[in-house]
Structures are given as structure tokens and as C-alpha cells.
Design a protein around this motif. Sequence first.
Motif, mmCIF file in Angstrom:
data_model
loop_
_atom_site.group_PDB
_atom_site.id
_atom_site.type_symbol
_atom_site.label_atom_id
_atom_site.label_comp_id
_atom_site.label_asym_id
_atom_site.label_seq_id
_atom_site.Cartn_x
_atom_site.Cartn_y
_atom_site.Cartn_z
ATOM 1 N N SER A 180 -8.055 30.756 -59.255
ATOM 2 C CA SER A 180 -8.294 29.741 -58.239
ATOM 3 C C SER A 180 -9.510 28.890 -58.603
ATOM 4 C CB SER A 180 -8.519 30.392 -56.872
ATOM 5 O OG SER A 180 -9.713 31.147 -56.883
ATOM 6 N N CYS A 228 0.774 19.416 -49.405
ATOM 7 C CA CYS A 228 0.541 20.792 -48.989
ATOM 8 C C CYS A 228 1.779 21.399 -48.328
ATOM 9 C CB CYS A 228 -0.621 20.865 -48.001
ATOM 10 S SG CYS A 228 -2.169 20.234 -48.669
ATOM 11 N N GLN A 245 -1.383 25.648 -48.045
ATOM 12 C CA GLN A 245 -1.511 25.796 -49.487
ATOM 13 C C GLN A 245 -1.247 24.456 -50.186
ATOM 14 O OE1 GLN A 245 1.324 28.962 -50.307
ATOM 15 N NE2 GLN A 245 -0.309 30.516 -50.201
ATOM 16 N N ARG A 294 1.119 28.231 -57.942
ATOM 17 C CA ARG A 294 1.897 29.077 -57.037
ATOM 18 C C ARG A 294 3.299 28.550 -56.763
ATOM 19 N NH1 ARG A 294 -2.683 29.197 -52.475
ATOM 20 N NH2 ARG A 294 -2.815 27.056 -53.276
#
Length: 437
Positions: A380, A404, A408, A420
Motif C-alpha cells: 500500500s 472508487c 477502495q 486489488r
Amino acid sequence: MISKFQKHLSQNLSFLAHKKLLLAISGGIDSMVLLDLFRKSGFEIAIAHCNFQLRGQESDGDQAFIENYSKKNNIPLFVTQFDTKAFAEDFKLSIQVAARELRYKWFYELLESNQYDYVLTAHHADDNIETFLINLSRGSGLEGFTGIPVQNDKTVRPLLPYSRDEILEYAKENSIEWHEDSSNASDKYLRNKIRQEIVPVLKSLNPNLLSSFQNTVENLQQSMSLVDDASRIVYRKVVLDEENQKKINLKELLQLPNYKAYLYQWLNPFGFKAWNDIYNLVESQSGKQIFSDGFKLLKDREYLILSPQTEIDREEKYWIEENQEQVNFHLKLSFCKISSIGTTTNTTIFVDQNKLKYPLVLRRWEEGDVFYPLGMNGKSKKLSKFFKDEKFSLIDKENTLLLCSENQIVWVVGIRQDERFKIETTTKQIIQIALQE
């Protein structure tokens, strides 16, 4: 004066021949002489009169005087009234600046709507020297000393070669009526003080002041031409023009021994006034900014970045529903279901649809935002640190949008995809998201 004036038109303003002309007429001596000269010279003319409602019955009397004149001489007339004081207060302008903005905006609207070619004003030689002295008293660059231009776009000033005395003599010889503006006698205006107290002294010292002044202005205009030429040549080497901003390369700029003069030439058209602050900005730390009414100048590492000053709503958001194919929110995005992927780029990403939670959201970045940059093996990174590493300017950060899914980040739009949401071997449905030009 009439023959001299007509010779001046044929030699210097021949482009006015056979054109439709709109004369800005206040009712004062200068404008009434201008009107008389053009009426007797056989041009197709109309009158434009502004009632600024600043002198009560006197302003209304000027309007009635012009209306009677146009009717008597069968000249088309356009009249408008302005609430000049209210306009000045609303936009925090002086009365003089407010009146100028109002009248020229209206003049140009008349030109367009009525197919007139030029608007003519009655500025003369004494106005020219008064403007020079006003600029001198306030502080000005070279352009402030090059005189009132004979032509500026669609505005033409045919009386510039003539003095106030010549105009007065013509008016008396031809029995021209005019209305005297009582505000011309007021000493609360800088121009009136210069006209009444300074110019007479200069004329007593030099009876040929206006002629000498014209020679000076011509010399300064030639000097200004040299400055403009040099400024354009250096501009191409130092300034990078991008779509919504100009980037001044400080390394290149500081190699110039007179770099402040170039900064003045490049930035003055954008309304900047605090020149010492601008010059200090060159040596200041990154992130500092200086503002004009419509623009901002940002110090960003090796650049000064000039861009329009815009209000950005940090809370502004746009929701994207499932199966929506197009988005137009400050930028254009396309969403397309595909069966196989291509190469992920800054402008095109491929995501696993089953990982998305609708509606998706487009929003501005916020302090504390974290994402997992594609290619960093699941590590991250704070978005603020990512911007710093990528050497984003303050303007770049302000303009960045995030795509988003719930809370996220799917994509720092146009910059980097989030790990991700990448395609896996188990992915069954693929969405291609592309940033359109």
C-alpha cells in the motif's frame, strides 16, 4: 480643420472608407466635434450614447440633447442606461473602470447585432498625454508609456492627432453645440488634476509639448516593438504551453540577466500586480502561490506554473451505475465489457467486474487516501506520498480524480490502477475502462 481631418482619414485611416461606423457620443465637445466631422465627410454613421446615471438630471439632459440631435440630423441612434454605481460596487471597481467596462461591452454588442464595422471614440492628443502622466504617477511598464493606440481591435480613435485647443477652435468656428460635463471640473479625479494643474505647467515650459510628446511616444512604440520581438523569441525557449497551463522553466529563466523584465512581459496580460512578490516567488519554496483576479502562479520545484484560477468543489462526486457505458464528469470515461485484455496503460485499465461494488464513485482525492499501486506486489501507499514521488504539482493534485468502489480506490484516473482490482486467472467478467481524449 475639416480638410486636414479628411486628409488624415485618407492617409492613415483609409480602411474606414465605405464602412458602417458607430460613433460613441457623450454630448461633450470632443464627441460632438467628432460627430460633426464625420457627418460632413459623408460616412455612413450611427450614434451610440451611454447614460451612466451618475449626474442625475444632467445625465438625462445629455441623453435628451443627443436624441434631439440625431432626430434633427436623421442619424440612427442607440441609447442605453447603466446603473454604474451598483455595477462598480458589485464588482469592486472604481466608477471610471466600471463605466469603461460597461460601455465597451455594449459597443461591441451593437457592432455585432447591427453589422457595424467599427466603433469610433473622440480621444485626442491631450487625452494621450494625460494617460501617459497617469501611468507615470502610478508606476507602469513600457507599454503604459506608448500612448493610446489609434486602433485597438474594432475601436478607432480618429482625433488622436488633434489637441483640445484645435477641437475647441473648430467647435466655435462651426457653431457646434455641446454639453459640458460638470464632473470634468471636479478635483477628486486624478485625470482632472493632471489636466488642470500639471499639463498647463508643462505647456508653459514647452509650447510645443504635444508635438514633442508625439515624437517621444513614437520612439517608445518602436522600443516596445523590440521588446515584444525579444520576448517572443525567449518565450519559445523558456515557456512550455500546455492545455490549461503555462510552465516557466526556472533553470532557463535564471540564465537570463534581465529575467524580471521577461516575467513582466509574459505575466502582465494576466492581471498580476504584485511584481516584487512574483520576483521573490522564483527563489521561494515549492507550493507558494500568487493570485491575480483570474489566474494563479504556482512555484513547483523547477517551474513557475500559470493556470486559470478555478473554484474546486472538494466534495463534488459522481456516481456510476452498473452497465453505464459513458461518463462525462470533468473528463470522459468509457466502460466496456470485453472477453480478453490488452496492455494496461495510464489511460486504459482492465478490472475484474466481480470485484466492483456499484455504484462506483468519481471524486477528488483526500488526505489519508491509500491505494495499492499496480506493480508494487500488493504494497500500500499513501496517495500524498505517491504524488510526491511522482513529482505532482499542486495543480496536478487538485485536478486528479479517483475512481472508487465503495471506499477502495480502483484507479487514480489517468495515472495508476489499483492492484486489488486487476485481472486474475479466475476472472470471469472483464471491464475495460478508458480515459477518452
